[in-house]
Structures are given as C-alpha cells and as structure tokens.
Design a protein around this motif. Structure first.
Motif, mmCIF file in Angstrom:
data_model
loop_
_atom_site.group_PDB
_atom_site.id
_atom_site.type_symbol
_atom_site.label_atom_id
_atom_site.label_comp_id
_atom_site.label_asym_id
_atom_site.label_seq_id
_atom_site.Cartn_x
_atom_site.Cartn_y
_atom_site.Cartn_z
ATOM 1 N N MET A 1 0.840 -1.186 0.000
ATOM 2 C CA MET A 1 0.000 0.000 0.000
ATOM 3 C C MET A 1 0.879 1.241 0.000
ATOM 4 O O MET A 1 1.863 1.319 0.721
ATOM 5 N N THR A 2 0.512 2.192 -0.787
ATOM 6 C CA THR A 2 1.250 3.442 -0.823
ATOM 7 C C THR A 2 0.728 4.379 0.262
ATOM 8 O O THR A 2 -0.309 4.139 0.866
ATOM 9 N N LEU A 3 1.444 5.436 0.459
ATOM 10 C CA LEU A 3 1.075 6.413 1.473
ATOM 11 C C LEU A 3 -0.179 7.168 1.034
ATOM 12 O O LEU A 3 -0.205 7.745 -0.058
ATOM 13 N N PRO A 4 -1.231 7.168 1.861
ATOM 14 C CA PRO A 4 -2.441 7.911 1.485
ATOM 15 C C PRO A 4 -2.148 9.411 1.394
ATOM 16 O O PRO A 4 -1.296 9.929 2.104
ATOM 17 N N VAL A 5 -2.875 10.081 0.557
ATOM 18 C CA VAL A 5 -2.699 11.521 0.376
ATOM 19 C C VAL A 5 -2.946 12.257 1.697
ATOM 20 O O VAL A 5 -2.235 13.192 2.039
ATOM 21 N N ASP A 6 -3.933 11.792 2.461
ATOM 22 C CA ASP A 6 -4.290 12.447 3.718
ATOM 23 C C ASP A 6 -3.654 11.757 4.939
ATOM 24 O O ASP A 6 -4.224 11.735 6.014
ATOM 25 N N TYR A 7 -2.446 11.199 4.758
ATOM 26 C CA TYR A 7 -1.797 10.434 5.823
ATOM 27 C C TYR A 7 -1.625 11.228 7.111
ATOM 28 O O TYR A 7 -1.765 10.690 8.206
ATOM 29 N N LEU A 8 -1.337 12.503 7.020
ATOM 30 C CA LEU A 8 -1.122 13.309 8.216
ATOM 31 C C LEU A 8 -2.428 13.452 9.009
ATOM 32 O O LEU A 8 -2.418 13.334 10.243
ATOM 33 N N GLU A 9 -3.530 13.640 8.321
ATOM 34 C CA GLU A 9 -4.830 13.739 8.999
ATOM 35 C C GLU A 9 -5.197 12.408 9.646
ATOM 36 O O GLU A 9 -5.744 12.373 10.744
ATOM 37 N N ILE A 10 -4.903 11.315 8.959
ATOM 38 C CA ILE A 10 -5.178 9.984 9.515
ATOM 39 C C ILE A 10 -4.393 9.805 10.804
ATOM 40 O O ILE A 10 -4.934 9.367 11.826
ATOM 41 N N LEU A 11 -3.114 10.147 10.778
ATOM 42 C CA LEU A 11 -2.289 10.003 11.977
ATOM 43 C C LEU A 11 -2.764 10.916 13.103
ATOM 44 O O LEU A 11 -2.801 10.505 14.265
ATOM 45 N N LYS A 12 -3.133 12.133 12.762
ATOM 46 C CA LYS A 12 -3.620 13.062 13.785
ATOM 47 C C LYS A 12 -4.877 12.514 14.457
ATOM 48 O O LYS A 12 -5.062 12.693 15.667
ATOM 49 N N ASN A 13 -5.727 11.851 13.700
ATOM 50 C CA ASN A 13 -6.949 11.270 14.271
ATOM 51 C C ASN A 13 -6.663 10.026 15.102
ATOM 52 O O ASN A 13 -7.366 9.742 16.067
ATOM 53 N N GLU A 14 -5.645 9.269 14.730
ATOM 54 C CA GLU A 14 -5.332 8.019 15.420
ATOM 55 C C GLU A 14 -4.395 8.217 16.622
ATOM 56 O O GLU A 14 -4.444 7.457 17.579
ATOM 57 N N TYR A 15 -3.543 9.212 16.547
ATOM 58 C CA TYR A 15 -2.524 9.404 17.585
ATOM 59 C C TYR A 15 -3.172 9.932 18.864
ATOM 60 O O TYR A 15 -4.067 10.767 18.820
ATOM 61 N N PRO A 16 -2.717 9.450 20.033
ATOM 62 C CA PRO A 16 -3.315 9.934 21.287
ATOM 63 C C PRO A 16 -3.048 11.426 21.506
ATOM 64 O O PRO A 16 -1.951 11.908 21.252
ATOM 65 N N ARG A 17 -4.076 12.118 21.955
ATOM 66 C CA ARG A 17 -3.968 13.541 22.243
ATOM 67 C C ARG A 17 -3.021 13.731 23.431
ATOM 68 O O ARG A 17 -2.980 12.918 24.341
#
Length: 154
Positions: A1-17
């Motif tokens: 799988m290649t890197l999604p275009v919105d990878y940063l948003e995905i990580l921001k949503n998944e990463y603990p606050r």
C-alpha cells in the motif's frame, strides 16, 4: 500500500492527544522518510493504534506523558516497538465481546438476523428477547399465570 494523500490527517486522528505540542510539521517529513527507508504504512498505523490503546488504558490521554508525535515517528522509530503489539483490552471489553458472541449464537439458533455494526448490545438483546417471546407466546402466558397465582396466594 502506498502512502495515502491524507496520511497526516489519519495520523492526527489516530494518535493519542497530549498536553502540549506534537510537532506535526516535522512528522510531515518523517513519515515519507521512514517509508523510503523500508517501513510500511500498515506497520506505522498499527503501531500508532497500539500506542493509543496503551495510553487510553494507562489514562495518559491529554497529559504530557504521551510522547510527542515527532518523537514517536522520528529516527528512533518508536512506532515499530508497538506495531506487533495487540491493543490491550479491558475486562469490560472482553466481557462485552463474550456477550456479543452469546447473542450471535442465540440469534443463529433462532434463525434471526445477525447483529450489525449499528446495533448496540442492549438494543439487540432486547430485540432478540422480543423475538423469542413472539416465537413462544405460551411461555409468557404461563409466566403471567404463575405471577398472578403467587399474588393471589399472599
């Protein structure tokens, strides 16, 4: 799988606050660099999700004890430590999973529909009980008669 275009948003949503800055501007370059070095998006995401699960169970969400994202995704590749770990499940989550399995078996035995992702545990259980009652109305009549007899005998 290649890197999604919105990878940063995905990580921001998944990463603990966390309390304080995460350094997302730096992460924007760290992820493509890790992929170029041989990492996979799936492992980075798996590590992120496992770390979030750990932070939730340890009640660290929203505190300074959560690693900064730029550290987690940085050269030390902390996400790699977490990538093979299964998210920790609480006793309540395990109990709920067992309850779902029991309900699924009951539904199957009654030829009733399986639960969907939109069903809540309590709602599906109530729905299943009503279906069982409708299949055997005599059982309910016997229950009512039994209750009435106990009430009259007092």
């Amino acid at each position: 799988m290649t890197l999604p275009v919105d990878y940063l948003e995905i990580l921001k949503n998944e990463y603990p606050r966390r309390l304080g800055d995460n350094g997302w501007i730096t992460v924007r370059t760290l992820i493509p660099r890790a992929l170029t070095a041989g990492a996979t998006w799936e492992r980075i995401l798996a590590g992120t999700r496992a770390y979030r699960s750990h932070c939730e169970k340890a009640s660290q969400i929203g505190t300074a004890y959560v690693k900064q994202a730029r550290t987690f995704y940085g050269p030390a590749e902390y996400w790699e430590e977490w990538a093979d770990m299964q998210p920790v499940r609480s006793p309540a989550e395990i109990a709920e999973e067992r309850q779902w399995e029991i309900l699924k078996q009951r539904a199957k035995a009654l030829n009733y529909r399986p639960p969907t992702t939109r069903d809540s545990l309590a709602a599906f259980e109530t729905e299943l009980r009503l279906y069982e009652r409708d299949l055997n109305p005599q059982r309910d009549v016997n229950s009512v008669v039994s209750i009435l007899k106990r009430g009259i005998g007092k």
